[in-house]
Design an enzyme around this catalytic site. Structure first.
Site, PDB file in Angstrom:
ATOM      1  N   GLY A  29      24.182  -7.571   6.336  1.00  0.00           N
ATOM      2  CA  GLY A  29      25.467  -7.068   5.860  1.00  0.00           C
ATOM      3  C   GLY A  29      26.544  -7.148   6.936  1.00  0.00           C
ATOM      4  O   GLY A  29      26.536  -8.040   7.796  1.00  0.00           O
ATOM      5  N   ASP A  67      15.716   4.160  11.785  1.00  0.00           N
ATOM      6  CA  ASP A  67      16.236   4.792  10.577  1.00  0.00           C
ATOM      7  C   ASP A  67      17.140   5.912  11.072  1.00  0.00           C
ATOM      8  O   ASP A  67      16.663   6.861  11.711  1.00  0.00           O
ATOM      9  CB  ASP A  67      15.072   5.347   9.736  1.00  0.00           C
ATOM     10  CG  ASP A  67      15.563   5.953   8.427  1.00  0.00           C
ATOM     11  OD1 ASP A  67      16.706   6.475   8.389  1.00  0.00           O
ATOM     12  OD2 ASP A  67      14.809   5.927   7.447  1.00  0.00           O
ATOM     13  N   VAL A  68      18.431   5.811  10.797  1.00  0.00           N
ATOM     14  CA  VAL A  68      19.381   6.768  11.386  1.00  0.00           C
ATOM     15  C   VAL A  68      19.210   8.186  10.843  1.00  0.00           C
ATOM     16  O   VAL A  68      19.735   9.141  11.427  1.00  0.00           O
ATOM     17  CB  VAL A  68      20.857   6.325  11.207  1.00  0.00           C
ATOM     18  CG1 VAL A  68      21.145   5.048  11.974  1.00  0.00           C
ATOM     19  CG2 VAL A  68      21.231   6.198   9.736  1.00  0.00           C
ATOM     20  N   TYR A 155      29.809   8.989  -2.606  1.00  0.00           N
ATOM     21  CA  TYR A 155      29.900   8.132  -1.404  1.00  0.00           C
ATOM     22  C   TYR A 155      31.168   8.487  -0.627  1.00  0.00           C
ATOM     23  O   TYR A 155      31.144   8.635   0.605  1.00  0.00           O
ATOM     24  CB  TYR A 155      29.917   6.670  -1.849  1.00  0.00           C
ATOM     25  CG  TYR A 155      30.253   5.651  -0.781  1.00  0.00           C
ATOM     26  CD1 TYR A 155      29.361   5.359   0.241  1.00  0.00           C
ATOM     27  CD2 TYR A 155      31.465   4.947  -0.826  1.00  0.00           C
ATOM     28  CE1 TYR A 155      29.669   4.403   1.200  1.00  0.00           C
ATOM     29  CE2 TYR A 155      31.775   3.990   0.129  1.00  0.00           C
ATOM     30  CZ  TYR A 155      30.877   3.716   1.144  1.00  0.00           C
ATOM     31  OH  TYR A 155      31.176   2.775   2.088  1.00  0.00           O
ATOM     32  N   LYS A 159      31.768   9.635   3.252  1.00  0.00           N
ATOM     33  CA  LYS A 159      32.654   8.931   4.181  1.00  0.00           C
ATOM     34  C   LYS A 159      33.791   9.841   4.650  1.00  0.00           C
ATOM     35  O   LYS A 159      34.268   9.704   5.782  1.00  0.00           O
ATOM     36  CB  LYS A 159      33.211   7.659   3.519  1.00  0.00           C
ATOM     37  CG  LYS A 159      32.176   6.544   3.373  1.00  0.00           C
ATOM     38  CD  LYS A 159      31.631   6.089   4.724  1.00  0.00           C
ATOM     39  CE  LYS A 159      30.839   4.797   4.634  1.00  0.00           C
ATOM     40  NZ  LYS A 159      30.151   4.463   5.912  1.00  0.00           N
ATOM     41  N   VAL A 188      33.946  -5.046   0.581  1.00  0.00           N
ATOM     42  CA  VAL A 188      33.610  -6.153   1.474  1.00  0.00           C
ATOM     43  C   VAL A 188      32.442  -6.919   0.846  1.00  0.00           C
ATOM     44  O   VAL A 188      31.573  -6.321   0.207  1.00  0.00           O
ATOM     45  CB  VAL A 188      33.177  -5.621   2.862  1.00  0.00           C
ATOM     46  CG1 VAL A 188      32.982  -6.763   3.835  1.00  0.00           C
ATOM     47  CG2 VAL A 188      34.196  -4.624   3.395  1.00  0.00           C
ATOM     48  N   THR A 190      29.316  -7.915   0.761  1.00  0.00           N
ATOM     49  CA  THR A 190      27.941  -7.744   1.257  1.00  0.00           C
ATOM     50  C   THR A 190      27.088  -7.288   0.073  1.00  0.00           C
ATOM     51  O   THR A 190      27.595  -7.086  -1.028  1.00  0.00           O
ATOM     52  CB  THR A 190      27.867  -6.650   2.344  1.00  0.00           C
ATOM     53  OG1 THR A 190      28.208  -5.395   1.736  1.00  0.00           O
ATOM     54  CG2 THR A 190      28.803  -6.923   3.516  1.00  0.00           C
TER      55      THR A 190
HETATM   56  N1  LIG Z   1      30.402  -3.456   1.443  1.00  0.00           N
HETATM   57  C1  LIG Z   1      31.487  -2.740   1.152  1.00  0.00           C
HETATM   58  O1  LIG Z   1      32.178  -2.946   0.134  1.00  0.00           O
HETATM   59  C2  LIG Z   1      31.927  -1.637   2.098  1.00  0.00           C
HETATM   60  C3  LIG Z   1      33.204  -1.090   1.939  1.00  0.00           C
HETATM   61  C4  LIG Z   1      33.622  -0.073   2.789  1.00  0.00           C
HETATM   62  C5  LIG Z   1      32.764   0.365   3.771  1.00  0.00           C
HETATM   63  N2  LIG Z   1      31.519  -0.181   3.914  1.00  0.00           N
HETATM   64  C6  LIG Z   1      30.644   0.332   4.965  1.00  0.00           C
HETATM   65  O2  LIG Z   1      30.255  -0.749   5.804  1.00  0.00           O
HETATM   66  C7  LIG Z   1      29.002  -0.424   6.423  1.00  0.00           C
HETATM   67  C8  LIG Z   1      28.049  -1.592   6.264  1.00  0.00           C
HETATM   68  O3  LIG Z   1      27.735  -1.718   4.894  1.00  0.00           O
HETATM   69  P1  LIG Z   1      27.364  -3.133   4.247  1.00  0.00           P
HETATM   70  O4  LIG Z   1      28.510  -3.529   3.417  1.00  0.00           O
HETATM   71  O5  LIG Z   1      26.866  -4.060   5.275  1.00  0.00           O
HETATM   72  O6  LIG Z   1      26.189  -2.652   3.283  1.00  0.00           O
HETATM   73  P2  LIG Z   1      24.761  -3.300   3.008  1.00  0.00           P
HETATM   74  O7  LIG Z   1      24.885  -4.750   2.903  1.00  0.00           O
HETATM   75  O8  LIG Z   1      24.208  -2.519   1.862  1.00  0.00           O
HETATM   76  O9  LIG Z   1      23.948  -2.942   4.338  1.00  0.00           O
HETATM   77  C9  LIG Z   1      23.665  -1.611   4.630  1.00  0.00           C
HETATM   78  C10 LIG Z   1      23.352  -1.527   6.113  1.00  0.00           C
HETATM   79  O10 LIG Z   1      23.075  -0.156   6.443  1.00  0.00           O
HETATM   80  C11 LIG Z   1      21.789  -0.072   7.034  1.00  0.00           C
HETATM   81  N3  LIG Z   1      21.124   1.164   6.622  1.00  0.00           N
HETATM   82  C12 LIG Z   1      21.082   1.704   5.381  1.00  0.00           C
HETATM   83  N4  LIG Z   1      20.333   2.825   5.401  1.00  0.00           N
HETATM   84  C13 LIG Z   1      19.923   3.001   6.678  1.00  0.00           C
HETATM   85  C14 LIG Z   1      19.128   3.966   7.340  1.00  0.00           C
HETATM   86  N5  LIG Z   1      18.593   5.012   6.686  1.00  0.00           N
HETATM   87  N6  LIG Z   1      18.899   3.830   8.668  1.00  0.00           N
HETATM   88  C15 LIG Z   1      19.414   2.767   9.343  1.00  0.00           C
HETATM   89  N7  LIG Z   1      20.163   1.797   8.783  1.00  0.00           N
HETATM   90  C16 LIG Z   1      20.414   1.925   7.458  1.00  0.00           C
HETATM   91  C17 LIG Z   1      21.036  -1.308   6.576  1.00  0.00           C
HETATM   92  O11 LIG Z   1      20.052  -1.634   7.535  1.00  0.00           O
HETATM   93  P3  LIG Z   1      18.502  -2.041   7.186  1.00  0.00           P
HETATM   94  O12 LIG Z   1      18.344  -2.065   5.707  1.00  0.00           O
HETATM   95  O13 LIG Z   1      18.334  -3.366   7.845  1.00  0.00           O
HETATM   96  O14 LIG Z   1      17.718  -0.956   7.857  1.00  0.00           O
HETATM   97  C18 LIG Z   1      22.144  -2.348   6.484  1.00  0.00           C
HETATM   98  O15 LIG Z   1      22.372  -2.945   7.740  1.00  0.00           O
HETATM   99  C19 LIG Z   1      28.522   0.842   5.752  1.00  0.00           C
HETATM  100  O16 LIG Z   1      28.829   1.965   6.563  1.00  0.00           O
HETATM  101  C20 LIG Z   1      29.337   0.905   4.474  1.00  0.00           C
HETATM  102  O17 LIG Z   1      29.449   2.199   3.956  1.00  0.00           O
HETATM  103  C21 LIG Z   1      31.097  -1.182   3.112  1.00  0.00           C
END
Ligand SMILES: NC(=O)c1ccc[n+]([C@@H]2O[C@H](COP(=O)([O-])OP(=O)(O)OC[C@H]3O[C@@H](n4cnc5c(N)ncnc54)[C@H](OP(=O)(O)O)[C@@H]3O)[C@@H](O)[C@H]2O)c1
Length: 256
Positions: A29, A67-68, A155, A159, A188, A190
Site C-alpha cells: 500500500g 503488529d502495531v 474510521y 483518524k 488513494v 491502494t
Molecule cells: N487508501 C486510502 O484511500 C487512504 C486515504 C486516506 C488515508 N489513508 C491512510 O493511509 C495509510 C496507509 O493505508 P493504505 O492505503 O496503504 O491501506 P492498505 O493498502 O489497506 O494497507 C494497510 C497498511 O496498514 C498495515 N496494517 C494494517 N493493520 C496493521 C496492524 N495491526 N499492524 C501493523 N500494520 C498494519 C498493513 O500492513 P501489513 O498488512 O503488511 O501488516 C498495510 O501496510 C493508512 O493509515 C490509511 O488510513 C489511506
C-alpha cells in the site's frame, strides 16, 4: 499535485539523507511508496515493518515483523531499532463501518490500529528520537479526521483521534526538538480503497501522496494536505456546523 503546507508555517528543514526511518505497514500500500521514496531521496536506512514482512532488495531496508496493536511487540522493536530518527506511522485500517449499523468489533479495530497503534509507536520511539537529537514523526491521517460523510465515519473517529494525538504529541515533544507532522488526504489508490475504485471515485496516486508527505516533512511543515479536496475541506473548518453539513438541516427543521 502541489504540496500544501496547511499552516503556511514551517520549522527547520530536514535532511532525509541523514535519517534512519521506521515505516509501519511499509511492505505494501502507501507504506511501500514511503519506503521507495525515502530510498529515492537517499535515506541512510529504513526499517519497514509488516505483519508479514518480506525480504527487501535494497540493503538499506531492514524488514521486520510488527503488529502495531501489540504494545509489547512495539516496545521490543524499539529495543532492536535504537537508531531511528524518523517515525512514519502509516499502518491503518478502514472497515467502512457506520456508527449505528456497523459491527462494533470493526470500529474497535480501527481505533486499535489507527489511534492506539500510533500511540504505541510514539510512546516507544519518542525517547529514542529525543536521544538521537529530536528527529521527526509523520502521522498518516485522512481527510476523514476532520470531515464526516454519514458512512464509514467510525474510521473518521479513529483518524480524528490520531489527529488530536498528532497535535498533542507535537506540544509534548516541542522541547525535545521533535518535528511532528500530520499528513491528510482523500482516497488513494491502494487496497484500502479498492471499493471506491470499483465505484469510480477519483483516487490519488500513492506515489504522489508519499512524495507530498516527505516534501512537507523535509520542508518542516507541521501539517500537509496531499490533495486539493482535503485542502479545501481543512480550510472550511471555521464554518458553522450547519454550513458544513447542510444535508442534516432540512430534516431537523421539518421535525421542529
Ligand atoms: N487508501 C486510502 O484511500 C487512504 C486515504 C486516506 C488515508 N489513508 C491512510 O493511509 C495509510 C496507509 O493505508 P493504505 O492505503 O496503504 O491501506 P492498505 O493498502 O489497506 O494497507 C494497510 C497498511 O496498514 C498495515 N496494517 C494494517 N493493520 C496493521 C496492524 N495491526 N499492524 C501493523 N500494520 C498494519 C498493513 O500492513 P501489513 O498488512 O503488511 O501488516 C498495510 O501496510 C493508512 O493509515 C490509511 O488510513 C489511506
Amino acid at each position: 499535485m502541489p504540496l500544501t503546507l496547511v499552516s503556511g508555517f514551517s520549522v527547520a528543514d530536514m535532511d532525509i539523507t541523514t535519517q534512519t526511518a521506521l515505516v509501519t505497514g511499509g511492505n505494501r500500500g502507501l507504506g511501500r511508496y514511503f519506503v521507495s521514496e525515502l530510498l529515492n531521496r537517499g535515506v541512510a536506512k529504513v526499517y519497514a515493518t509488516s505483519r508479514r514482512p518480506e525480504p527487501a532488495n535494497d540493503p538499506r531496508v531492514v524488514s521486520l515483523p510488527l503488529d502495531v496493536t501489540d504494545e509489547q511487540a512495539v516496545n521490543d522493536l524499539a529495543r532492536v531499532a535504537p537508531d531511528v530518527t524518523l517515525l512514519i506511522n502509516n499502518a491503518g485500517v478502514a472497515t467502512l463501518s457506520s456508527f449505528l449499523g456497523g459491527d462494533l468489533a470493526d470500529a474497535r479495530q480501527e481505533m486499535e490500529v489507527n489511534y492506539w497503534g500510533s500511540l504505541h509507536t510514539i510512546r516507544a520511539f519518542a525517547p529514542i528520537l529525543t536521544a538521537n537529537g529530536g528527529g521527526a514523526i509523520l502521522n498518516v491521517l485522512s481527510q476523514s479526521a476532520f470531515r464526516a460523510f454519514g458512512f464509514a465515519d467510525t474510521y473518521g473517529a479513529a483518524k480524528a483521534a490520531a489527529w488530536q494525538l498528532t497535535n498533542g504529541v507535537r506540544l509534548e515533544l516541542a522541547e525535545s526538538g521533535t518535528q511532528v507532522t500530520g499528513l491528510a488526504m482523500a482516497l488513494v489508490d491502494t487496497e484500502m480503497s479498492a471499493w471506491a475504485k470499483e465505484e469510480g471515485w477519483p483516487l490519488a496516486d500513492p506515489a504522489e501522496i508519499a512524495r507530498a508527505g516527505l516534501d512537507g516533512l523535509e520542508a518542516g511543515a507541521l501539517e500537509v494536505c496531499g490533495d486539493e479536496i482535503t485542502q479545501q475541506w481543512r480550510a472550511r473548518l471555521g464554518e458553522s456546523v450547519e454550513q458544513l453539513y447542510p444535508q442534516a438541516v432540512p430534516a431537523l427543521r421539518a421535525r421542529a
